[in-house]
Write an enzyme that holds these catalytic residues in place. Structure first.
Site, mmCIF file in Angstrom:
data_model
loop_
_atom_site.group_PDB
_atom_site.id
_atom_site.type_symbol
_atom_site.label_atom_id
_atom_site.label_comp_id
_atom_site.label_asym_id
_atom_site.label_seq_id
_atom_site.Cartn_x
_atom_site.Cartn_y
_atom_site.Cartn_z
ATOM 1 N N CYS A 160 0.793 -1.379 0.090
ATOM 2 C CA CYS A 160 -0.197 -0.035 0.091
ATOM 3 C C CYS A 160 0.955 1.201 -0.071
ATOM 4 O O CYS A 160 2.145 1.284 0.347
ATOM 5 C CB CYS A 160 -0.846 0.074 1.327
ATOM 6 S SG CYS A 160 -2.126 -1.493 1.288
ATOM 7 N N ARG B 86 3.513 0.220 -5.189
ATOM 8 C CA ARG B 86 3.314 -0.478 -3.722
ATOM 9 C C ARG B 86 1.688 -1.020 -3.757
ATOM 10 O O ARG B 86 1.536 -1.911 -2.679
ATOM 11 C CB ARG B 86 3.456 0.495 -2.719
ATOM 12 C CG ARG B 86 4.580 1.155 -2.627
ATOM 13 C CD ARG B 86 4.766 2.266 -1.577
ATOM 14 N NE ARG B 86 4.621 1.676 -0.197
ATOM 15 C CZ ARG B 86 5.522 0.940 0.493
ATOM 16 N NH1 ARG B 86 6.802 1.287 0.428
ATOM 17 N NH2 ARG B 86 5.235 0.580 1.797
ATOM 18 N N TRP C 232 -3.007 -2.209 -1.851
ATOM 19 C CA TRP C 232 -2.660 -3.769 -2.231
ATOM 20 C C TRP C 232 -3.476 -4.463 -1.236
ATOM 21 O O TRP C 232 -3.134 -4.433 0.090
ATOM 22 C CB TRP C 232 -1.273 -3.950 -1.888
ATOM 23 C CG TRP C 232 -1.020 -5.403 -2.468
ATOM 24 C CD1 TRP C 232 -0.718 -6.016 -3.649
ATOM 25 C CD2 TRP C 232 -0.452 -6.638 -1.631
ATOM 26 N NE1 TRP C 232 -0.278 -7.225 -3.715
ATOM 27 C CE2 TRP C 232 -0.625 -7.670 -2.516
ATOM 28 C CE3 TRP C 232 -0.725 -6.883 -0.157
ATOM 29 C CZ2 TRP C 232 -0.373 -8.986 -2.074
ATOM 30 C CZ3 TRP C 232 -0.423 -7.985 0.193
ATOM 31 C CH2 TRP C 232 -0.258 -9.155 -0.730
ATOM 32 N N ASN D 112 -1.243 1.524 5.993
ATOM 33 C CA ASN D 112 -0.598 0.417 5.416
ATOM 34 C C ASN D 112 -0.215 -0.522 6.547
ATOM 35 O O ASN D 112 0.198 -0.231 7.710
ATOM 36 C CB ASN D 112 0.651 0.940 4.779
ATOM 37 C CG ASN D 112 1.579 0.188 4.269
ATOM 38 O OD1 ASN D 112 1.114 -1.297 4.022
ATOM 39 N ND2 ASN D 112 2.786 0.302 3.877
ATOM 40 N N GLY D 113 -0.627 -1.751 6.536
ATOM 41 C CA GLY D 113 -0.383 -2.464 7.475
ATOM 42 C C GLY D 113 -1.288 -3.581 7.617
ATOM 43 O O GLY D 113 -2.323 -3.611 7.031
ATOM 44 N N GLU E 117 16.475 -16.454 -10.382
ATOM 45 C CA GLU E 117 16.220 -15.048 -10.791
ATOM 46 C C GLU E 117 15.632 -14.817 -12.261
ATOM 47 O O GLU E 117 14.409 -14.353 -12.377
ATOM 48 C CB GLU E 117 17.382 -14.134 -10.698
ATOM 49 C CG GLU E 117 17.038 -12.695 -10.945
ATOM 50 C CD GLU E 117 15.837 -12.151 -10.007
ATOM 51 O OE1 GLU E 117 15.450 -11.042 -10.356
ATOM 52 O OE2 GLU E 117 15.416 -12.629 -8.909
ATOM 53 N N LYS F 43 11.728 -13.846 -12.842
ATOM 54 C CA LYS F 43 11.405 -12.428 -13.689
ATOM 55 C C LYS F 43 10.513 -12.906 -14.711
ATOM 56 O O LYS F 43 9.280 -12.222 -15.136
ATOM 57 C CB LYS F 43 12.622 -11.691 -14.449
ATOM 58 C CG LYS F 43 13.527 -11.001 -13.561
ATOM 59 C CD LYS F 43 12.677 -9.873 -13.121
ATOM 60 C CE LYS F 43 13.313 -9.477 -11.638
ATOM 61 N NZ LYS F 43 13.071 -10.457 -10.491
ATOM 62 N N GLU G 41 6.955 -13.544 -13.265
ATOM 63 C CA GLU G 41 6.283 -12.459 -12.678
ATOM 64 C C GLU G 41 5.749 -11.486 -13.446
ATOM 65 O O GLU G 41 4.495 -11.143 -13.213
ATOM 66 C CB GLU G 41 7.411 -11.561 -11.953
ATOM 67 C CG GLU G 41 7.896 -11.933 -10.644
ATOM 68 C CD GLU G 41 8.970 -10.940 -10.153
ATOM 69 O OE1 GLU G 41 9.184 -10.519 -9.012
ATOM 70 O OE2 GLU G 41 9.786 -10.789 -10.857
ATOM 71 N N HIS H 268 16.724 -35.160 -11.662
ATOM 72 C CA HIS H 268 16.474 -35.902 -10.164
ATOM 73 C C HIS H 268 14.789 -35.623 -10.251
ATOM 74 O O HIS H 268 14.215 -35.178 -9.226
ATOM 75 C CB HIS H 268 17.149 -35.547 -9.215
ATOM 76 C CG HIS H 268 18.327 -35.894 -9.212
ATOM 77 N ND1 HIS H 268 18.874 -37.127 -8.987
ATOM 78 C CD2 HIS H 268 19.635 -35.299 -9.621
ATOM 79 C CE1 HIS H 268 20.271 -37.465 -8.891
ATOM 80 N NE2 HIS H 268 20.553 -36.524 -9.413
ATOM 81 N N LYS I 126 5.579 -3.601 -4.810
ATOM 82 C CA LYS I 126 7.035 -3.598 -4.796
ATOM 83 C C LYS I 126 7.684 -3.812 -3.432
ATOM 84 O O LYS I 126 8.630 -4.856 -3.455
ATOM 85 C CB LYS I 126 7.366 -2.342 -5.299
ATOM 86 C CG LYS I 126 8.908 -1.872 -5.241
ATOM 87 C CD LYS I 126 9.493 -2.680 -6.434
ATOM 88 C CE LYS I 126 10.881 -2.331 -6.629
ATOM 89 N NZ LYS I 126 11.630 -3.139 -7.590
#
Length: 604
Positions: free
Chosen positions: A2, A27, A74, A100-101, A479, A483, A486, A502, A599
């Site tokens: 947020c 955010r 968010w 926010n939280g 990574e 990416k 995402e 495996h 983010k």
């Protein structure tokens, strides 16, 4: 997550509020809203969707006033609906709140307030806050007193900004979620992050847990919840406002991929001396790390991949090091003592899980250090020491330049730890630093010559995408897959190259291209693993130098320069970022705002 923005000053508040919300959409972008003092009370306008939707709604009936708050959400409690969008108000609409939280005791507070005839209109935990303030106002408390009494009842994590009708002040508090004050002459801002108001000021004060800020037209007062004054340092943030814009690029992500040469140059500036074979880390004197017996790195997401990169470098040099997902470390941390160095890696320095791991390490007696991008962040204050990667603001939700800068900073830190423990820098340090100083220019060349767009197009309709690497190529493979998933929403997985046989090899088909990362270490074995996938029909994309043996058998090739094996994976990472970006662009995905993500993950 947020994003919070608040503004007090002369002139209309709406434009800086909307600018702040646009700058904070990384955010969260499930819903957005503003509340402004309009001379006859508080006017709230909010709706589900992105800030652009809010602006279209406002165009026909803009609120006017010099004081206001805004929020981009968010979702945590309640789906992204108009009713759940912030700001939230009390029953009289005389109190407006953005938050926010997570308020952990909201259910208990909500039930108590309902019994006192308070009516709720949303599914959010936030709505209890304006009703609590209203309750204390009704009991005769003034604006500030009612705010402090309400905040004192909250349990959990929060950054809160409150506006009351007829009061040209903003009241803010922080506990576990970031909040920063911006100051410019007679104009003052509150925000979750500096980019919100960077066009207006770079003079800031970062609030700490337990702080209360009262922002008035003539200044800002900092106290604790009980009203006792606290001293908070005013700082100047060394970020150019233009860094928070797209600078002509179609997306922030593409801009930030192309900013990596500059970000890396900033990361190493003044910290390396190839001729002397020396590393100078911002005041860490020679011998600082000589007593370190073991290193634990804690992080989440992309930062975890950088942490894994750092741990592999340390282990290869003879220092016992492990990388841990911060959310798991806080549950079951390995043993620590005075000989342990725990390194928290976080772009924002506000990641809740990483802060939890950092605090646990401190309780266990470990020495702590944070590697972060944000001066004044919570992690930088909580840890014993901090190293800043100097990457500048990163707006795209999918991290790019910050991963490269984190990995380079950890590579420098690893070399420095080894030098302090052994008493000498090692014979190859000068050569490594020389290659590191060449890196920004060579990445610039790579960006100009990359064929990633064509490869993304060639394999666009595949069923899945696999990324493999060995040693330092492994975190790069992880990574690369992160990416890709995402921002494309396509299935992608990263594997240690030797693990392919495996289990994951059962998933290989002609519709699952395999991107193999070659770093110059154990490449023959990585090539054998890649050939095993290719033998089952998988197209092979080799990420390696032009003269590498893998190019002779690969179906496609992404070039990287011949360089130190400790750095080769970071060139490969840039190529994989470009593949993910171009694939997402071809699929018309919202690259800078991937669904369900934000983010800075400030909730656990």
């Amino acid at each position: 997550m947020c994003g919070i923005i608040g503004r007090v000053g002369d002139g209309d508040a709406l434009e800086p509020l909307l600018t702040g919300l646009e700058n904070l959409e990384y955010r969260g972008y499930d819903s957005a809203g503003v509340a402004v003092q309009n001379g006859a009370g508080i006017k709230v306008q909010k709706r589900s969707g992105e800030v652009s939707e809010l602006k279209r709604t406002i165009d026909g009936d803009p609120p006017e006033g010099e004081v206001g708050i805004g929020h981009t959400r968010w979702s945590t409690h309640g789906p992204p609906t108009d009713a759940n969008a912030h700001p939230h108000t009390d029953s009289t609409a005389d109190v407006a709140v953005v938050h926010n939280g997570i308020i952990e005791n909201y259910a208990t507070l909500r039930e108590r307030l309902r019994e006192a005839d308070h009516e709720f209109t949303s599914d959010t935990d936030t709505e209890v806050i304006p009703h609590l303030i209203q309750q204390y106002l009704d009991e005769g408390y003034g604006s500030e007193g009612a705010f402090r009494r309400a905040i004192d009842e909250l349990e959990g994590s929060y950054a809160v900004a409150v506006m009351l009708s007829g009061d040209h002040s903003l009241y803010a508090a922080r506990q576990g979620s970031p909040l920063v004050v911006g100051m410019q002459d007679e104009e003052f801002f509150l925000a979750s992050d500096v980019p919100a108001f960077l066009e207006y000021t770079d003079d800031v004060v970062f609030l700490e847990d337990g702080d209360v800020a009262v922002v008035r037209p003539d200044g800002v007062e900092f106290t604790d919840v009980e009203g006792n004054p606290v001293d908070r340092e005013r700082q100047t943030v060394d970020w150019d406002p233009e860094q928070a814009g797209k600078a002509g690029y179609d997306h922030f992500m593409l801009k930030e991929i192309h900013e990596q040469p500059t970000a890396l140059a900033q990361a190493i500036e003044g910290r390396t001396d190839p001729d002397a074979g020396a590393i100078d880390l911002d005041g860490f004197e020679s011998g600082t790390f000589e007593d370190v017996e073991r290193v634990q790195l804690v992080a989440c997401g992309t930062s975890y991949h950088a942490a894994l990169y750092g741990s592999l470098l340390l282990n290869a040099a003879g220092v016992h090091a492990t990388a841990h997902l911060a959310n798991e470390y806080s549950v079951a941390a390995p043993p620590t003592d005075g000989g342990s160095l725990v390194i928290a890696v976080s772009q924002s320095g506000e990641t809740a899980d990483t802060l939890g791991a950092l605090r646990r390490a401190e309780r266990e007696g470990a020495r702590t250090l944070t590697v972060t991008n944000v001066v004044g962040s919570t992690a930088a204050r909580v840890a014993d020491d901090a190293l800043f990667i100097r990457a500048g603001p990163e707006i795209g939700v999918a991290a790019t330049k910050t991963f490269s800068s984190q990995a380079v900073m950890l590579a420098l830190l690893a070399r420095r730890i080894v030098a302090d423990r052994r008493g000498d820098p090692g014979t190859d340090l000068g050569a490594f630093l020389a290659e590191l100083e060449r890196m920004p220019d060579r990445i610039d060349d790579l960006l100009e010559t990359s064929h990633a767009a064509g490869i993304a197009d060639r394999y666009l309709d595949s069923d899945s995408y696999f990324f493999i690497g060995r040693g330092l190529g492994f975190p790069v493979a992880l990574e690369g897959a992160l990416k890709f998933k995402e921002i494309t929403y396509e299935h992608a997985e990263g594997f240690a190259a030797g693990e392919l046989k495996h289990g994951p090899l059962a998933l290989v088909t002609p519709e699952t291209p395999v991107f193999a990362v070659f770093t110059g270490e154990e490449d023959e074995r990585t090539l054998k693993n890649a050939e095993e996938a290719q033998a089952r029909g998988a197209p092979l994309v080799a990420v390696c130098p032009e003269d590498h043996p893998a190019t002779e058998i690969a179906d496609a090739h992404l070039g990287i320069p011949d360089t130190d094996s400790d750095l080769a994976g970071l060139f490969a990472n840039v190529q994989l970022q470009l593949v993910a970006y171009h694939a997402a662009d071809l699929l018309d995905r919202p690259i800078d705002k991937p669904r369900n993500l934000a983010k800075s993950v400030t909730v656990e």
